[in-house]
Scaffold this active site. Structure first.
Site, PDB file in Angstrom:
ATOM      1  N   HIS A   1       0.847  -1.074   0.085  1.00  0.00           N
ATOM      2  CA  HIS A   1      -0.102  -0.051  -0.045  1.00  0.00           C
ATOM      3  C   HIS A   1       0.713   1.141  -0.073  1.00  0.00           C
ATOM      4  O   HIS A   1       1.420   1.653   1.071  1.00  0.00           O
ATOM      5  CB  HIS A   1      -0.857   0.067   1.221  1.00  0.00           C
ATOM      6  CG  HIS A   1      -1.850   1.115   1.227  1.00  0.00           C
ATOM      7  ND1 HIS A   1      -3.088   1.110   1.363  1.00  0.00           N
ATOM      8  CD2 HIS A   1      -1.795   2.592   1.026  1.00  0.00           C
ATOM      9  CE1 HIS A   1      -3.737   2.288   1.712  1.00  0.00           C
ATOM     10  NE2 HIS A   1      -2.889   3.202   1.306  1.00  0.00           N
TER      11      HIS A   1
ATOM     12  N   HIS B   1     -10.398   1.136   2.224  1.00  0.00           N
ATOM     13  CA  HIS B   1     -10.475   2.021   3.458  1.00  0.00           C
ATOM     14  C   HIS B   1     -11.225   2.168   4.329  1.00  0.00           C
ATOM     15  O   HIS B   1     -12.407   2.596   3.830  1.00  0.00           O
ATOM     16  CB  HIS B   1      -9.870   3.563   2.726  1.00  0.00           C
ATOM     17  CG  HIS B   1      -9.868   4.723   3.767  1.00  0.00           C
ATOM     18  ND1 HIS B   1      -8.529   5.287   3.722  1.00  0.00           N
ATOM     19  CD2 HIS B   1     -10.577   5.131   4.557  1.00  0.00           C
ATOM     20  CE1 HIS B   1      -8.591   6.148   4.899  1.00  0.00           C
ATOM     21  NE2 HIS B   1      -9.596   6.203   5.146  1.00  0.00           N
TER      22      HIS B   1
ATOM     23  N   LYS C   1      -9.505  -0.283  -5.270  1.00  0.00           N
ATOM     24  CA  LYS C   1      -9.526   0.337  -4.169  1.00  0.00           C
ATOM     25  C   LYS C   1     -10.886   1.027  -3.865  1.00  0.00           C
ATOM     26  O   LYS C   1     -11.434   1.686  -4.693  1.00  0.00           O
ATOM     27  CB  LYS C   1      -8.227   1.161  -4.112  1.00  0.00           C
ATOM     28  CG  LYS C   1      -8.210   2.072  -2.828  1.00  0.00           C
ATOM     29  CD  LYS C   1      -7.750   1.676  -1.695  1.00  0.00           C
ATOM     30  CE  LYS C   1      -7.773   1.905  -0.544  1.00  0.00           C
ATOM     31  NZ  LYS C   1      -6.701   2.899  -0.072  1.00  0.00           N
TER      32      LYS C   1
ATOM     33  N   HIS D   1       1.504   5.501  -1.886  1.00  0.00           N
ATOM     34  CA  HIS D   1       0.933   6.574  -2.562  1.00  0.00           C
ATOM     35  C   HIS D   1       2.210   7.032  -3.260  1.00  0.00           C
ATOM     36  O   HIS D   1       3.139   7.719  -2.596  1.00  0.00           O
ATOM     37  CB  HIS D   1       0.395   7.439  -2.090  1.00  0.00           C
ATOM     38  CG  HIS D   1      -0.904   7.244  -1.087  1.00  0.00           C
ATOM     39  ND1 HIS D   1      -1.888   7.222  -1.446  1.00  0.00           N
ATOM     40  CD2 HIS D   1      -0.857   6.381   0.175  1.00  0.00           C
ATOM     41  CE1 HIS D   1      -3.110   6.624  -0.914  1.00  0.00           C
ATOM     42  NE2 HIS D   1      -2.585   6.223   0.149  1.00  0.00           N
TER      43      HIS D   1
ATOM     44  N   HIS E   1      -4.328  -0.337   6.255  1.00  0.00           N
ATOM     45  CA  HIS E   1      -3.891   0.503   7.333  1.00  0.00           C
ATOM     46  C   HIS E   1      -4.811   0.559   8.672  1.00  0.00           C
ATOM     47  O   HIS E   1      -5.008   1.389   8.957  1.00  0.00           O
ATOM     48  CB  HIS E   1      -3.534   1.872   6.771  1.00  0.00           C
ATOM     49  CG  HIS E   1      -4.496   2.484   5.986  1.00  0.00           C
ATOM     50  ND1 HIS E   1      -6.069   2.349   6.101  1.00  0.00           N
ATOM     51  CD2 HIS E   1      -4.580   3.108   4.694  1.00  0.00           C
ATOM     52  CE1 HIS E   1      -6.830   3.048   5.273  1.00  0.00           C
ATOM     53  NE2 HIS E   1      -5.571   3.289   4.513  1.00  0.00           N
TER      54      HIS E   1
ATOM     55  N   ASP F   1       1.566   2.697   3.446  1.00  0.00           N
ATOM     56  CA  ASP F   1       0.662   3.861   3.365  1.00  0.00           C
ATOM     57  C   ASP F   1       1.528   5.201   3.297  1.00  0.00           C
ATOM     58  O   ASP F   1       1.087   6.089   4.044  1.00  0.00           O
ATOM     59  CB  ASP F   1      -0.626   4.003   4.270  1.00  0.00           C
ATOM     60  CG  ASP F   1      -1.676   5.118   4.070  1.00  0.00           C
ATOM     61  OD1 ASP F   1      -1.572   5.304   2.809  1.00  0.00           O
ATOM     62  OD2 ASP F   1      -2.303   5.419   4.950  1.00  0.00           O
TER      63      ASP F   1
HETATM   64  C1  NCD Z   1      -3.612   9.144   2.056  1.00  0.00           C
HETATM   65  C2  NCD Z   1      -3.250  10.164   1.121  1.00  0.00           C
HETATM   66  O1  NCD Z   1      -2.652  11.274   1.328  1.00  0.00           O
HETATM   67  O2  NCD Z   1      -3.327   9.814  -0.488  1.00  0.00           O
HETATM   68  N1  NCD Z   1      -3.565   9.753   3.376  1.00  0.00           N
HETATM   69  C3  NCD Z   1      -3.398   9.256   4.497  1.00  0.00           C
HETATM   70  O3  NCD Z   1      -3.530  10.043   5.454  1.00  0.00           O
HETATM   71  N2  NCD Z   1      -3.126   7.832   4.610  1.00  0.00           N
HETATM   72  C4  NCD Z   1      -4.887   8.593   1.647  1.00  0.00           C
HETATM   73  C5  NCD Z   1      -5.141   7.215   2.663  1.00  0.00           C
HETATM   74  O4  NCD Z   1      -4.721   6.432   2.483  1.00  0.00           O
HETATM   75  O5  NCD Z   1      -6.106   7.595   3.479  1.00  0.00           O
HETATM   76 ZN    ZN Z   2      -3.152   5.164   1.752  1.00  0.00          ZN
END
Ligand code: NCD
Ligand code: ZN
Length: 355
Positions: free
Chosen positions: A19, A142, A105, A21, A180, A253
């Site tokens: 996971h 999520h 997702k 970003h 998460h 995450d």
């Molecule tokens: C994530 C993001 O910034 O894309 N933020 C976070 O606080 N984890 C999105 C997510 O996974 O909730």
């Molecule tokens: Zn995330």
């Protein structure tokens, strides 16, 4: 796994991040380098602006990621599709059969960063979920309700009761990852439904509880979603992650937001932990006397759940003073900066160079 005694060096099968970003545009290259330095593969989140909702968009994002890798980097991005109201099951099927989508997702609409196009009614996307169940494509969730009347610290627990339990009953064959997780209720629910259900656990939820956000003032660097909870939840997560149980695996995450975006009056949710993610997990496993289980969590349980082969390479962690820099320079035109998780702290483990 080879472990010296006392452990000064830890050699494990190369891990994956289930996971992450990676973002896009001028920050992609730098952010990606932090992940690809250690992980063999990563499940790439689709919450771009606009989100990834088609096979073509996922293919071109994958191309942008691959062309942003530094030369010699051996890293495979595993793409996901962002579920939204009205998405056709044909898109899901096509992306799955063409090997473009590894998973889908589900963000409840408005639950987190860039999720305004998320799903507003789970029942309304039931045919999508049925399609996924039939083709055996994993659903990544999520797990927070978007109901503003529910206290922010209860949103995961309420999501499990109101939405996840009924969803699993409606689709008993669907493979689901609760992403998460942050509560003891989630740990118990995942353990009780292990097999088709699994969970990722982040490094930050293993290290901090909710007090971190308020230490001497507002600390936006520790604000993420789902928000960190009470200490007893952190302890339950540490127990789960270090248990070796197949239903728990690594998902950082890592969610970069520039310094300016974190510091604004309405600071963004997300913690950028990629630069020291494996080292951060190693610290927890060491403290829990469970270094021998790090490999299961980081490198085995994830691919086993996804039905993918284990990585063949290994990585080496050395017990060594590792001072985490205060900032991570993006080196882009805008000269933006990120603050990494553990900034200014000293970790006890370091990835050996030239892995
Ligand atoms: C994530 C993001 O910034 O894309 N933020 C976070 O606080 N984890 C999105 C997510 O996974 O909730
Ligand atoms: Zn995330």
């Amino acid at each position: 796994m080879a472990l010296n005694s006392p452990a000064q060096k830890l050699i494990i099968r190369q891990p994956d991040d289930w996971h992450v970003h990676l973002r896009d545009g001028s920050i992609l290259e730098a952010v990606l380098s932090a992940t690809s330095r250690v992980f063999g593969r990563a499940i790439v989140m689709p919450n771009l602006q606009p989100p990834i909702t088609s096979v073509e968009a996922a293919k071109s994002y994958r191309e942008r990621i691959l062309s942003s890798l530094s030369s010699g980097a051996d890293f495979t991005p595993l793409m996901t599709v962002f579920l939204k109201d009205g998405l056709s099951p044909d898109v899901i099927k096509q992306g799955w059969h063409e090997g473009v989508f590894t998973a889908a997702k589900l963000y409840p609409a408005h639950s987190t960063t860039n999720s305004s196009d998320g799903v507003s009614d789970l029942i309304a996307i039931d045919s999508l979920l049925e399609t996924m169940e039939n083709i055996d494509m994993p659903l990544l969730i999520h797990g927070e309700v978007n109901d503003p009347h529910v206290d922010i610290f209860d949103r995961e627990e309420v999501f499990i009761e109101r939405h996840l339990a009924p969803l699993l009953s409606r689709h008993p064959g669907l493979r689901v990852v609760l992403e998460h997780i942050t509560t003891e209720q989630a740990v118990q629910f995942v353990e009780a439904n292990a097999g088709k259900l699994a969970a990722t656990i982040t490094p930050h939820h293993l290290h901090i509880n909710r007090n971190a956000m308020f230490l001497g003032g507002i600390r936006s660097d520790f604000y993420c979603l789902p928000v960190a909870k009470r200490e007893r939840h952190r302890l339950a997560l540490r127990k789960a992650a270090t248990s070796g149980k197949k239903c728990f695996f690594l998902g950082t995450d890592s969610a970069p937001h520039t310094r300016a975006a974190k510091e604004s009056a309405c600071g963004c949710a997300g913690i950028f932990n990629a630069p020291n993610a494996l080292e951060s997990y190693a610290e927890v496993f060491d403290e829990e006397g469970a270094l021998d289980r790090l490999e299961a969590f980081a490198s085995v349980n994830g691919p086993s759940f996804y039905g993918l082969p284990l990585n063949k390479k290994t990585v080496t962690l050395i017990r060594q003073t590792n001072i985490v820099p205060l900032v991570f320079e993006l080196l882009n035109k805008e000269n933006e900066k990120l603050v990494p998780f553990h900034a200014g702290e000293t970790l006890q483990w370091k990835l050996e160079e030239n892995n």
